[in-house]
Enzyme design. Sequence first.
Site, PDB file in Angstrom:
ATOM      1  N   GLU A   1       6.723   3.967  -3.080  1.00 15.99           N
ATOM      2  CA  GLU A   1       5.863   2.933  -3.608  1.00 15.99           C
ATOM      3  C   GLU A   1       5.218   2.243  -2.646  1.00 15.99           C
ATOM      4  O   GLU A   1       4.933   1.070  -2.661  1.00 15.99           O
ATOM      5  CB  GLU A   1       6.715   1.970  -4.527  1.00 15.99           C
ATOM      6  CG  GLU A   1       7.186   2.976  -5.805  1.00 15.99           C
ATOM      7  CD  GLU A   1       7.386   1.808  -6.994  1.00 15.99           C
ATOM      8  OE1 GLU A   1       6.897   0.525  -6.864  1.00 15.99           O
ATOM      9  OE2 GLU A   1       7.613   2.349  -8.005  1.00 15.99           O
TER      10      GLU A   1
ATOM     11  N   HIS B   1       4.354  -0.235  -8.165  1.00 17.49           N
ATOM     12  CA  HIS B   1       3.112   0.120  -6.970  1.00 17.49           C
ATOM     13  C   HIS B   1       2.384   1.468  -6.881  1.00 17.49           C
ATOM     14  O   HIS B   1       3.351   2.460  -7.314  1.00 17.49           O
ATOM     15  CB  HIS B   1       3.725  -0.307  -5.578  1.00 17.49           C
ATOM     16  CG  HIS B   1       4.283  -1.774  -5.456  1.00 17.49           C
ATOM     17  ND1 HIS B   1       5.397  -2.084  -5.885  1.00 17.49           N
ATOM     18  CD2 HIS B   1       3.499  -2.767  -4.907  1.00 17.49           C
ATOM     19  CE1 HIS B   1       5.675  -3.316  -5.603  1.00 17.49           C
ATOM     20  NE2 HIS B   1       4.610  -3.840  -5.066  1.00 17.49           N
TER      21      HIS B   1
ATOM     22  N   LYS C   1       6.006  -7.060 -12.307  1.00 20.51           N
ATOM     23  CA  LYS C   1       4.931  -6.979 -11.337  1.00 20.51           C
ATOM     24  C   LYS C   1       4.164  -5.668 -11.201  1.00 20.51           C
ATOM     25  O   LYS C   1       4.903  -4.620 -11.281  1.00 20.51           O
ATOM     26  CB  LYS C   1       5.548  -7.362  -9.724  1.00 20.51           C
ATOM     27  CG  LYS C   1       4.509  -7.203  -8.810  1.00 20.51           C
ATOM     28  CD  LYS C   1       5.242  -7.530  -7.363  1.00 20.51           C
ATOM     29  CE  LYS C   1       4.541  -7.217  -5.993  1.00 20.51           C
ATOM     30  NZ  LYS C   1       4.897  -7.334  -4.946  1.00 20.51           N
TER      31      LYS C   1
END
Length: 254
Positions: free
Chosen positions: A82, A140, A167
């Site tokens: 990531e 991510h 997130k």
Amino acid sequence: MNNTMIGQGTKPLICVPLVGRTGDAVMAELSEVLVKKPDVIEWRADFFGDISQSDEVIRIANWIKKAAGDIPFIFTVRSRREGGQPITLNDHDILELLINICQNTGWEYIDYELSNPPAYIECLRTVALKTKKKIIGSFHDFEGTPAADILLQKFAQAVQYQLDVAKVAVMPRTLEDVLALLQVTLAAKRLVNIPIITISMGRYGVISRMIGGVFGSALSFAIGANSSAPGQIQIDDLRTVLTVIEKAIGASNN
């Protein structure tokens, strides 16, 4: 120092990273960063050369906390898959290190990737609850911006795991990708009951760091001493923009 937690307040908090390769470098970064008074500080420990030395990591983490006082901290070991730095620790080693951080430091947040095995996430959540730490469930993509339904699924996954913050950080290839991320941010803010953080990275995504809070993102990353991801801007510049936006929106609502 400001000890507001993620999701509190009327505008997004500003977080700056520490990315030093050595203990001395991390401490020098911290000294430079504290003068700029960020709301939150993240230690990207995957940049740290001695990350395999758990006792040294704990020692520095506790030194950082003592030096910075009440400011909230995020401990992060970003995996290579990531976008993190190459390290010798495997996924199980990282989990053990994060448990150690929970049990032996006063840090407030642990960033943990949603791509980790469900059993690992459950294990860390159990430890975090016992030690009164909060987990940021993160995703991510440094290659592109996935479709909206995929990103919304990531937020739902964080809620399903009973994590504290969700997130998502993605890489735009076009300006339309940035708009898509902001639309997802607004939708997620209305759908989930935990604070969210969204970031569109790179040069196209800079605008998301400035106006993401308008759509619901609770935190934005900026440069205090050094950058940890493409598209971060200086903390003073970001603070100015966020203040102007908050003032303008407040005035328009009066």
